[in-house]
Design a protein around this motif. Structure first.
Motif, mmCIF file in Angstrom:
data_model
loop_
_atom_site.group_PDB
_atom_site.id
_atom_site.type_symbol
_atom_site.label_atom_id
_atom_site.label_comp_id
_atom_site.label_asym_id
_atom_site.label_seq_id
_atom_site.Cartn_x
_atom_site.Cartn_y
_atom_site.Cartn_z
ATOM 1 N N ASP A 23 -9.950 -6.940 17.155
ATOM 2 C CA ASP A 23 -10.465 -8.011 17.746
ATOM 3 C C ASP A 23 -10.108 -8.700 16.948
ATOM 4 N N THR A 24 -9.337 -8.269 15.505
ATOM 5 C CA THR A 24 -8.929 -10.304 14.933
ATOM 6 C C THR A 24 -8.178 -10.973 15.340
ATOM 7 N N ALA A 25 -8.824 -11.937 14.801
ATOM 8 C CA ALA A 25 -7.421 -12.973 16.170
ATOM 9 C C ALA A 25 -8.556 -14.978 15.303
ATOM 10 N N VAL A 26 -8.082 -15.476 15.432
ATOM 11 C CA VAL A 26 -8.560 -16.693 15.517
ATOM 12 C C VAL A 26 -9.524 -17.087 17.269
ATOM 13 N N TYR A 27 -10.936 -17.505 16.762
ATOM 14 C CA TYR A 27 -11.188 -17.985 18.435
ATOM 15 C C TYR A 27 -11.105 -19.214 17.904
#
Length: 125
Positions: free
Chosen positions: A90-94
């Motif tokens: 789920d690591t990401a820029v949201y």
């Protein structure tokens, strides 16, 4: 002018939770559909969830169903993304994005003309 500002990102351990906020200004939130997208390094931007305008329904990608929940508080001009059971992937820029008068919110990023600057979510032990 129309503005969307994300907040609430950070570093969390696997299995943890975060609540992202998309605070809006310059328009009446009730009449806008808002979506959440994310983009991980080296990957394409992907749609997560959306909530329709005029108190319409919500929709979410299969990979977050049962873990992420989108909601809105029109009085606070804010849309939330509650994220539970977070995983390293789920690591990401949201990002949150908005479009006016969309009664069945879309999972297509090109349909959203207004975007926030993004907030980083890192899931790691």
């Amino acid at each position: 002018q129309v503005q969307l500002v994300e907040s609430g990102g950070g570093l969390v351990q696997p299995g943890g939770s975060l609540r992202l906020s998309c605070t809006t200004s310059g328009f009446i939130l009730k009449y806008y559909a808002i979506a959440w997208f994310r983009q991980a390094p080296g990957k394409e931007r992907e749609w997560i969830s959306c909530i329709s305008s005029n108190d319409g329904g919500t929709n979410s990608a299969d990979f977050v169903k049962g873990r992420f929940t989108i909601s809105r508080d029109n009085a606070k001009n804010t849309v939330y993304l509650q994220m539970n059971s977070l995983r390293p992937e789920d690591t990401a820029v949201y990002y949150c994005a908005g479009v006016a008068l969309q009664y069945a919110c879309s999972d297509q990023d090109h349909e959203y003309p207004y975007w926030g600057q993004g907030t980083q979510v890192t899931v790691s032990s």
